[in-house]
Design an enzyme around this catalytic site. Structure first.
Site, PDB file in Angstrom:
ATOM      1  N   GLU A 168      54.249  48.948  43.238  1.00 33.42           N
ATOM      2  CA  GLU A 168      52.961  48.414  43.713  1.00 33.42           C
ATOM      3  C   GLU A 168      53.200  46.962  44.087  1.00 33.42           C
ATOM      4  O   GLU A 168      53.890  46.229  43.364  1.00 33.42           O
ATOM      5  CB  GLU A 168      51.899  48.510  42.619  1.00 33.42           C
ATOM      6  CG  GLU A 168      50.587  47.817  42.974  1.00 33.42           C
ATOM      7  CD  GLU A 168      49.596  47.796  41.812  1.00 33.42           C
ATOM      8  OE1 GLU A 168      49.613  48.746  41.005  1.00 33.42           O
ATOM      9  OE2 GLU A 168      48.815  46.819  41.702  1.00 33.42           O
ATOM     10  N   GLU A 173      45.582  38.447  44.482  1.00 34.45           N
ATOM     11  CA  GLU A 173      44.559  38.765  43.496  1.00 34.45           C
ATOM     12  C   GLU A 173      43.956  37.448  43.020  1.00 34.45           C
ATOM     13  O   GLU A 173      44.639  36.416  42.975  1.00 34.45           O
ATOM     14  CB  GLU A 173      45.135  39.521  42.302  1.00 34.45           C
ATOM     15  CG  GLU A 173      45.592  40.919  42.608  1.00 34.45           C
ATOM     16  CD  GLU A 173      46.070  41.639  41.372  1.00 34.45           C
ATOM     17  OE1 GLU A 173      45.318  42.504  40.859  1.00 34.45           O
ATOM     18  OE2 GLU A 173      47.180  41.333  40.892  1.00 34.45           O
TER      19      GLU A 173
END
Length: 341
Positions: A168, A173
């Protein structure tokens, strides 16, 4: 398990090829031929013009399973949560009770669950995926304790097995922007982060991540910034407004999948697709900064001006010749160094 360590990869070099001939009776007659240096070329671009989401490119997620992080939202395919207007994609998190199918990606049951918030999430899973390139988006992020916007990538085929065996990549973020932050240089959370997830099946999964310095002027919640990942064979580097804040090489990651034997760059050697979402609460947000969840943070909105994918024209096979070789002297962090997440 391989020992994780940070490192640097050799940068790109432009090659200049020159041939010369000269005659004894005159100044040299120089003829030169230059081979163009590899460069980033845009192969996919979304500027969100119009007043609806382009369904040939983007698929909204409809689920209430909590994203694996105890998030509080149901993702819906409604204008209330996914809006395109004025050239901007708006993923909107709202406080409203909503009941829908759990719709876990690995368990498509019809079981229903009720959440107290809704939000938006879209991906290119059904339309496009890429191996190596530069992936960037210009965005303005929401603020408030419990907000968790993300721009990230997942493997389209999961060649090495279920998460995180196939990897991933989190390009951007952010959690709890604008809230008190004792560890931040200014005392207020203005940092964003990037991460790579890999390793073995839970609970033996792991990851490496880094945050921006928090010394940049302004806040990601108050101004537009460009978040990017440059990905080449055996090298990953994260950037905000063109400045690298994390770099990994293949020695830094691994996958326990037996089918990765002999593949030096696994799991980050397969096509990945793009996702954008705004999560409500969840483990990372609620264990960071002041902790907990503040309902006053909602409604909240992730705004996206554009998303761009570039590949390395002249080095499509590895992408390495186009990677920015600016100096970065930081060290990525792992789960053993933080409490949150």
């Amino acid at each position: 398990m391989r020992k994780l360590r940070a490192g640097k990869h050799l940068g790109c070099v432009a090659v200049l090829m020159t041939s010369c001939t000269a005659t004894p009776s005159s100044a040299p007659d120089i003829s030169a031929s230059t081979e163009a240096a590899p460069s980033w070329t845009t192969v996919w671009f979304e500027d969100f013009n119009g007043d609806t989401l382009d369904r040939s490119r983007w698929t909204p997620e409809e689920s209430c399973w909590g994203g694996g992080n105890n998030e509080r939202q149901c993702y819906t395919d409604r204008p209330a949560n996914i809006e395109v207007s004025d050239g901007i994609l708006k993923l909107k998190a709202r406080k409203e009770e909503f009941t829908a199918a759990v719709n876990h990606p690995n368990n498509k049951t019809e079981a229903l669950v009720t959440q107290q918030y809704t939000s938006g999430k879209i991906s290119t899973h059904k339309s496009a995926a890429w191996k190596y390139g530069k992936f960037s988006a210009r965005m303005k992020l929401p603020a408030g304790q419990g907000t968790w916007p993300a721009f990230w990538m997942m493997p389209v085929d999961a060649k090495y097995g279920p998460w995180p065996l196939s990897g991933e990549l989190d390009i951007m973020e952010a959690v709890n922007l604008g809230t008190p932050c004792p560890d931040c240089p200014t005392g207020v959370e203005v940092r964003t982060s990037g991460a790579a997830h890999f390793g073995d099946r839970e609970p033996d999964n792991t990851y490496l991540f880094s945050k921006t310095s928090g010394l940049e002027p302004g806040s990601p919640a108050e101004e537009w910034r460009v978040y990017a990942l440059e990905w080449g064979e055996g090298r990953l580097q994260w950037m905000v407004d063109g400045k690298v804040f994390m770099r990994l090489i293949a020695d830094d990651w691994y996958t326990a999948a037996p089918q990765a034997e002999g593949r030096d760059f696994a799991p980050f050697d397969q096509p990945f697709y793009i996702m954008l979402n705004l999560a409500v609460g969840g483990n990372l947000a609620e264990k960071s900064n002041s902790g907990g969840f503040d309902p006053a943070s909602f409604p909240a909105e992730l705004q996206v001006d554009w998303v761009k994918v570039e590949t390395c024209d002249g080095d499509e096979a590895t992408g390495l010749a186009c990677l920015d070789d600016q100096e970065w002297t930081g060290t990525p962090m792992g789960p053993w160094e933080v409490q949150a997440r």
